[in-house]
Design an enzyme around this catalytic site. Structure first.
Site, PDB file in Angstrom:
ATOM      1  N   ARG A  81       0.833  -1.205   0.000  1.00 20.29           N
ATOM      2  CA  ARG A  81       0.000   0.000   0.000  1.00 20.29           C
ATOM      3  C   ARG A  81       0.870   1.259   0.000  1.00 20.29           C
ATOM      4  O   ARG A  81       0.551   2.245  -0.668  1.00 20.29           O
ATOM      5  CB  ARG A  81      -0.946  -0.027   1.210  1.00 20.29           C
ATOM      6  CG  ARG A  81      -2.006   1.036   1.164  1.00 20.29           C
ATOM      7  CD  ARG A  81      -3.082   0.788   2.200  1.00 20.29           C
ATOM      8  NE  ARG A  81      -2.550   0.936   3.552  1.00 20.29           N
ATOM      9  CZ  ARG A  81      -3.252   0.674   4.663  1.00 20.29           C
ATOM     10  NH1 ARG A  81      -4.503   0.237   4.579  1.00 20.29           N
ATOM     11  NH2 ARG A  81      -2.718   0.843   5.849  1.00 20.29           N
ATOM     12  N   LYS A 183      -2.571   6.541   1.319  1.00 19.47           N
ATOM     13  CA  LYS A 183      -2.421   6.985   2.701  1.00 19.47           C
ATOM     14  C   LYS A 183      -1.497   8.204   2.735  1.00 19.47           C
ATOM     15  O   LYS A 183      -0.336   8.128   3.116  1.00 19.47           O
ATOM     16  CB  LYS A 183      -1.878   5.843   3.566  1.00 19.47           C
ATOM     17  CG  LYS A 183      -2.587   5.771   4.904  1.00 19.47           C
ATOM     18  CD  LYS A 183      -2.291   4.488   5.636  1.00 19.47           C
ATOM     19  CE  LYS A 183      -2.713   4.579   7.075  1.00 19.47           C
ATOM     20  NZ  LYS A 183      -4.172   4.665   7.282  1.00 19.47           N
ATOM     21  N   GLU A 219     -16.273   6.451   3.732  1.00 15.05           N
ATOM     22  CA  GLU A 219     -15.667   5.987   4.986  1.00 15.05           C
ATOM     23  C   GLU A 219     -15.601   7.140   5.961  1.00 15.05           C
ATOM     24  O   GLU A 219     -16.165   8.198   5.712  1.00 15.05           O
ATOM     25  CB  GLU A 219     -14.284   5.390   4.710  1.00 15.05           C
ATOM     26  CG  GLU A 219     -13.298   6.351   4.082  1.00 15.05           C
ATOM     27  CD  GLU A 219     -11.893   5.770   3.982  1.00 15.05           C
ATOM     28  OE1 GLU A 219     -11.474   5.037   4.888  1.00 15.05           O
ATOM     29  OE2 GLU A 219     -11.215   6.061   2.991  1.00 15.05           O
TER      30      GLU A 219
HETATM   31  C1  LIG Z   1      -5.303   3.864   7.535  1.00 10.42           C
HETATM   32  C2  LIG Z   1      -6.697   4.147   7.124  1.00 10.42           C
HETATM   33  C3  LIG Z   1      -7.729   3.212   7.293  1.00 10.42           C
HETATM   34  C4  LIG Z   1      -7.538   1.901   8.025  1.00 10.42           C
HETATM   35  O1  LIG Z   1      -6.658   1.049   7.361  1.00 10.42           O
HETATM   36  P1  LIG Z   1      -6.010  -0.190   8.148  1.00 10.42           P
HETATM   37  O2  LIG Z   1      -5.049  -0.741   7.162  1.00 10.42           O
HETATM   38  O3  LIG Z   1      -7.101  -1.132   8.474  1.00 10.42           O
HETATM   39  O4  LIG Z   1      -5.369   0.357   9.369  1.00 10.42           O
HETATM   40  C5  LIG Z   1      -8.990   3.527   6.815  1.00 10.42           C
HETATM   41  N1  LIG Z   1      -9.240   4.722   6.221  1.00 10.42           N
HETATM   42  C6  LIG Z   1      -8.282   5.645   6.049  1.00 10.42           C
HETATM   43  C7  LIG Z   1      -8.620   6.926   5.382  1.00 10.42           C
HETATM   44  C8  LIG Z   1      -6.983   5.386   6.485  1.00 10.42           C
HETATM   45  O5  LIG Z   1      -6.037   6.323   6.308  1.00 10.42           O
END
Ligand SMILES: *Cc1c(COP(=O)(O)O)cnc(C)c1O
Length: 340
Positions: A81, A183, A219
């Protein structure tokens, strides 16, 4: 030789540990990288990250299992990722196998900070990368630094996970064809005003909708949604601007393979929320936070599980995934990397 830390009273904050990993990208290539003692970062006042926010990050945890091992959960997915994030931000990819090795090395160098089994606390790892050389005309930096530090964090929910109340946000998190799926720190900078505003109005989180039609669920600022239908199907929203949560992807497999649930990854419309039996937010930090109520501009959607405890399916999902992470249940092939 555990550190003198009151594990049961740890919050979710930064506690400096002994060692961190640092690698530098200079003259078009990564150096070997090393574990160092100094927690401070030194850079130019004009560094690319400070001017144009060229930075991305990851988050994962190391756990002490029931039989005393120290393990990491699916670090290869964080590596992949982060590589996606780097490509989208015109940053050099740190090789994925070296990313995993560096995560394991950081945990190994800070073993005394891995909280004991049963404390509810864990060791949180934060890999991140940023443009470090001076950049004033708008363009990608030439030199980058990749770092991983770790910090012990307390149980996300002290005294059990109580369902939270969230609101449908009028702010957007991610543009169509934008950076919602990576991210990037910039996604979080944008969400800070919305979350402060939500907190001021008594809500724990924002539910963001798809910005184009504002009819579909995306989300929250840092966690994906899971929904459970009345007949026990796990439904998770699908969109190109949702960050692909590793917790959510793992829960989809747990639901199907361990709990025999049906799983649907599809578009979820705001006007079907009232039909779901359970709702939760998922991410590395809390694993699952149950949602009891969603406020859509005064119209309240209340889930049948109520405001006192997790719904029954959410609880099963939570117990199974944390059981795998803590070594109480056998993990699917490749999910657990043993460090010691
Ligand atoms: C990091 C993140 C998540 C959660 O991802 P995980 O890999 O399960 O920790 C969900 N939404 C956003 C916007 C994120 O930055």
């Amino acid at each position: 030789m555990s550190k003198n830390i009151d594990w049961s009273n740890l919050g979710f904050g930064y506690v400096p540990t002994d060692k961190r990993f640092v690698a530098n990208f200079v003259n078009g290539k990564w150096d070997e990288g090393a574990l160092i003692d100094d927690p401070m970062v030194t850079m130019s006042e004009c560094a690319g990250v400070l001017q144009y926010a060229q930075t991305c990050f990851e988050g994962l945890k190391a756990y002490r299992t029931e039989d005393g091992k120290v393990v990491c959960f699916r670090p290869d997915l964080n590596a992949a990722r982060m590589a996606d994030s780097c490509r989208r931000l015109e940053m050099p990819v740190f090789p994925e196998d070296k990313f995993v090795d560096a995560c394991l090395a950081v945990v190994k160098a800070n073993l005394d900070f891995v909280p004991p089994y049963g404390s509810g606390a864990t060791l949180y790892l934060r890999p991140y990368m940023f443009g470090i050389n001076p950049v004033i005309g708008v363009k990608p930096a030439e030199d980058y630094q990749f770092r991983i530090f770790c910090t012990p964090v307390g149980p996300y929910f002290k005294g059990g996970a109580k369902p939270i109340v969230i609101r449908v946000s009028d702010f957007d998190r991610a543009a169509p064809n934008g950076t919602g799926h990576i991210k990037a720190g910039l996604n979080y900078a944008m969400s800070l005003h919305a979350i402060v505003d939500a907190h001021n109005k008594g809500f724990s989180e924002n539910m963001y909708l798809d910005p184009k039609t504002r009819t579909k669920v995306e989300e929250t600022g840092g966690a994906n949604f899971i929904f459970i239908t009345k007949d026990g199907t796990l439904v998770t929203p699908k969109s190109d601007s949702i960050l692909p949560s590793i917790t959510r992807r793992s829960l989809m497999i747990v639901a199907e393979k361990y709990l025999g649930m049906k799983v649907e990854h599809r578009e979820v419309y705001l006007d079907e929320l009232k039909d779901f039996a359970e709702c939760g937010l998922c991410g590395t930090a809390a694993v699952i936070s149950p949602v009891g109520k969603i406020d859509d501009h005064g119209n309240e959607i209340c889930f049948p599980a109520g405001m006192e405890e997790m719904g029954p399916w959410t609880k099963k999902l939570y117990d199974t995934l944390t059981g795998i992470q803590m070594g109480r249940l056998e993990a699917p092939e490749g999910w657990i990397r043993v460090i010691e």
